[in-house]
Write an enzyme that holds these catalytic residues in place. Structure first.
Site, PDB file in Angstrom:
ATOM      1  N   ASP A 124       0.822  -1.205   0.000  1.00  0.00           N
ATOM      2  CA  ASP A 124       0.000   0.000   0.000  1.00  0.00           C
ATOM      3  C   ASP A 124       0.863   1.265   0.000  1.00  0.00           C
ATOM      4  OD1 ASP A 124      -2.495   1.264  -0.048  1.00  0.00           O
ATOM      5  OD2 ASP A 124      -3.310  -0.030   1.516  1.00  0.00           O
ATOM      6  N   ASP A 179      -9.741   2.952  -3.739  1.00  0.00           N
ATOM      7  CA  ASP A 179     -10.465   1.753  -3.295  1.00  0.00           C
ATOM      8  C   ASP A 179     -11.874   1.689  -3.876  1.00  0.00           C
ATOM      9  OD1 ASP A 179      -8.246   1.289  -1.773  1.00  0.00           O
ATOM     10  OD2 ASP A 179      -9.286   1.269   0.150  1.00  0.00           O
TER      11      ASP A 179
END
Length: 360
Positions: A124, A179
């Protein structure tokens, strides 16, 4: 060399993950038959580690939720014929701030992952030092290579610096979007943003519009079929995001559609693109091995049913080509032979998917 398939904990469980859920999910992949279809990765997302490293600077599995440790979990997953994935961040903390990131610990963390038997890393992009992803992500590339263990490297930098333009030299897949959320608008917007980079997908390197929401309850069955179909023709990673232990038959039927999966896993590895957009009606198409083409006919309207025409010259078929058409959701080969075009009736927020095979 084909897009990865598996499961990830985040979309359904968020931080509420533990080793029992992971083990039972591995069991469910096998018992549902999904493992035989290619779903092989069982991936932990954020919140698996303690907030602090040990005295030697190593990651520590969270004792309250992973008391047996990650190595034991990997051994269990491997015993099922599956692979275990894990999560970290190219920053000082992960996105939930509940565990340390791997910035400045790349080699130590890579060696830890390899020693545990990890097969996949989702990396991430939170809480970093201001340096660019093109500086931070290759550090983990080199660290993973140095371990000598094959570990799929999933770059999750959210499309920050157009990772499709450089990701193939750094990792195996790259997120082009923020996302996903479990609703229609979020899903199609991720698909649209990902499609822009279609030409950069290739065997060994894949555009990633984020994980699957199928089975989480925010969309209709038809909308989930669109979701799975676009991800499949886009050669996106097929990473399940629901609770497989209680998945409905409808959910399993979507995730387990072998004909659609075969399109995703086609060895040619070319991502389908939008070839026509007329109002709410879209044609997506791309070549497959064996001189075949996949065609997705999409109705983005929420109110109206349309007859939508797919013209073969838009798709890339030579003039005069006659094809047979296989409907991948009805699992039937249409009796009619088609030349120049194919017309389909498509309900609101629905799609039809065909594989066209030339017969002349």
């Amino acid at each position: 060399m084909t897009p990865p398939m598996g499961w990830n904990s985040w979309n359904h469980f968020w931080c509420g993950i533990n080793e029992t859920i992971v083990r039972e999910t591995a069991d469910a992949l096998v018992s549902t038959g999904l493992a035989k279809l290619g779903y092989q990765y069982v991936n932990l997302d954020d919140c698996w580690a303690e907030l602090n490293r040990d005295s030697e600077g190593n990651f520590v599995a969270r004792k309250s939720t992973f008391p047996s440790g990650i190595k034991a979990l990997a051994d269990y997953v491997h015993s099922k014929g599956l692979k275990l994935g894990i999560y970290s961040s190219a920053g000082y903390k992960t996105c939930t701030q509940t565990q340390p990131g791997s910035l400045d610990y790349e080699e130590k963390d890579a060696m830890t992952f390899a020693s545990w038997g990890i097969d996949y890393l989702k990396y991430d992009n939170c809480f970093f030092d201001g340096t660019k992803p093109i500086v931070r992500y290759p550090k983990m590339t080199r660290a993973l290579m140095k371990t000598g263990r094959p570990i799929f490297y999933s770059l999750c930098e959210w499309g920050d610096m157009h990772p499709a333009l450089w990701g193939d030299k750094v990792g195996n897949s790259w997120r082009n979007t923020m996302d996903i959320v479990d609703n229609w608008d979020s899903m199609v917007s991720r698909a649209d943003a990902n499609e822009v980079y279609a030409e950069y997908a290739r065997p060994g390197g894949w555009n990633d519009p984020d994980m699957l929401e199928i089975g989480n309850g925010g969309m209709t069955n038809d909308e989930y079929i669109v979701h799975f179909s676009i991800w499949a023709i886009s050669k996106a990673p097929l990473i399940i995001g629901c609770d497989l232990r209680s998945a409905s038959n409808e959910t399993l039927a979507i995730l387990g559609n072998k004909e659609v999966i075969d399109v995703n896993q086609d060895p040619l590895g070319i991502q389908a693109k939008k070839v026509r957009m007329i109002g709410d009606c879209e044609i997506w198409a791309g070549p497959l091995s064996g001189y075949r083409f996949v065609v997705l006919i999409l109705n983005r309207s929420k109110d109206w049913t349309y007859d939508i025409i797919a013209h073969f010259d838009d798709i890339g078929l030579p003039p005069g080509t006659v094809v047979k058409a296989r409907d991948l959701w009805k699992h039937e080969t249409l009796k009619e032979r088609y030349e120049n075009q194919l017309t389909a009736i498509v309900r609101p927020h629905s799609c039809r998917v065909f594989v066209l095979t030339p017969i002349s």
